[in-house]
Design a protein around this motif. Structure first.
Motif, short mmCIF file in Angstrom:
data_model
loop_
_atom_site.label_atom_id
_atom_site.label_comp_id
_atom_site.label_asym_id
_atom_site.label_seq_id
_atom_site.Cartn_x
_atom_site.Cartn_y
_atom_site.Cartn_z
N ARG A 198 0.85 -1.19 0.00
CA ARG A 198 0.00 0.00 0.00
C ARG A 198 0.88 1.24 0.00
O ARG A 198 1.76 1.37 0.86
N LYS A 199 0.65 2.13 -0.92
CA LYS A 199 1.37 3.40 -0.93
C LYS A 199 0.53 4.45 -0.22
O LYS A 199 -0.57 4.77 -0.65
N PHE A 212 -5.45 3.19 -0.10
CA PHE A 212 -6.41 2.34 -0.80
C PHE A 212 -6.86 1.22 0.13
O PHE A 212 -6.07 0.69 0.91
N ASN A 216 -6.85 -2.98 -6.22
CA ASN A 216 -5.51 -2.67 -6.70
C ASN A 216 -5.33 -1.16 -6.80
O ASN A 216 -6.24 -0.45 -7.25
N GLU A 217 -4.18 -0.69 -6.38
CA GLU A 217 -3.94 0.74 -6.44
C GLU A 217 -3.94 1.22 -7.89
O GLU A 217 -3.46 0.54 -8.79
N TRP A 218 -4.46 2.43 -8.07
CA TRP A 218 -4.54 3.00 -9.41
C TRP A 218 -3.17 3.29 -9.97
O TRP A 218 -2.31 3.83 -9.29
N ARG A 227 -9.82 5.47 -6.99
CA ARG A 227 -9.59 6.45 -5.93
C ARG A 227 -10.88 6.97 -5.29
O ARG A 227 -10.98 7.05 -4.07
N THR A 231 -10.78 4.59 -1.40
CA THR A 231 -9.71 5.17 -0.58
C THR A 231 -10.28 5.90 0.63
O THR A 231 -11.42 6.37 0.61
#
Length: 311
Positions: A198-199, A212, A216-218, A227, A231
């Motif tokens: 996770r960022k 997030f 899956n992260e964008w 987003r 999020t």
């Protein structure tokens, strides 16, 4: 023949020794001295802006190459070149992706366009003062500078333009891993255990990041943008407890936890509604470790936390 060869070699050696005794290699310029912006050869210079501060400083470094210590002052003039940002967007950025934006004039300031690399110095810094709290976490910001003139020596041909990519940050942002479990509130046996990178993106202030949930992260240029719907924000309170709020449309119901600065880790939980059903996520969010020893330490800490009955 052997005698002639021996005499020739001795003569060459004598010439070399005489040359070395007359002038050491470090006393001469082995290659021309040139002026350059440190890091410009990589095209992009990444710089973090800390949201804790109303004004943060980004420093470019200007240097003079050469094998000898600089024996005179060199005044270097830098100039902004926003056209370099547009050129970079056109050549390097997909039309579907976000474009880099030049900062507005009210967001940053430059005390002087001149840098003096003094005799004996390796480099000197060129400060840029930026107000990070006026920037948005989902926009891409860039500044561009070039060497416009020098009082001594020539500017290098390849390292004269620096593209400075600005990133928002705070002590809680960065690359993390979520080690958790998602359970249906009305049926705890309906669960999913997962470990996922996770960022955490700095936003709002020096205490808040955006995360997030499970999607899956964008990625830049991706068709599906999760987003708005997936999020939420985590704010670390002064007592290290957590406040969780939805970023936009993520149906967050409740949440909490605590931040452990010595471990650079969060212990958190939150409930949310999805497709008419209530779910609860419980787990640990820890900053990326540099080696196996550090990873074992955080693994042991999480195991101890679970054994102590946390959530």
């Amino acid at each position: 023949m052997k005698k002639i060869l021996s005499i020739s070699l001795a003569a060459v050696a004598g010439l070399m020794m005489a040359s070395c005794s007359d002038e050491a290699p470090m006393d001469t310029d082995l290659y021309p001295q040139t002026v350059y912006i440190v890091g410009a050869h990589n095209r992009i210079i990444d710089a973090n802006l800390d949201l804790r501060y109303p004004v943060d400083t980004v420093n470019l470094s200007v240097s003079v190459s050469g094998n000898r210590i600089l024996d005179r002052d060199v005044k270097v003039t830098l100039a902004e070149c926003p056209e370099a940002i547009q050129y970079y967007n056109e050549r390097e950025v997909s039309a579907q992706a976000r474009q880099f934006r030049h900062l507005g004039d009210t967001v940053y300031s430059i005390p002087s366009n001149e840098v003096m690399v003094q005799a004996g110095e390796v480099y000197h810094t060129f400060p840029i003062y930026v107000n990070p709290q006026s920037l948005k976490c989902d926009s891409l910001y860039m500044l561009a500078f070039k060497i416009a003139g020098t009082s001594e020596f020539k500017a290098t041909k390849t390292d004269t333009v620096a593209l400075v990519n600005l990133h928002l940050s705070n002590p809680y942002s960065g690359q993390y891993y979520m080690n958790g479990v998602i359970k249906a509130v009305d049926n705890p046996n309906d669960s999913l255990v997962y470990v996922m990178p996770r960022k955490l993106v700095a936003t709002d202030d020096g205490q808040t990041v955006r995360m997030f949930h499970y999607n899956n992260e964008w990625q830049e240029g991706a068709m599906n943008d999760y987003r708005p719907t997936s999020t939420f924000k985590i704010t670390v309170n002064p007592d290290q407890t957590l406040k969780l709020t939805s970023w936009d449309k993520f149906d967050l119901q409740d949440g909490g936890g605590k931040y452990y600065p010595e471990m650079k880790a969060y212990a958190l939980w939150y409930t949310y509604r999805e497709r008419g059903k209530l779910w609860k996520t419980v787990g640990f969010l820890y900053k990326e470790r540099k080696n196996n020893t550090q990873q074992h330490e955080i693994n042991d800490w999480m195991e101890d936390m679970r054994a102590s009955g946390w959530q």
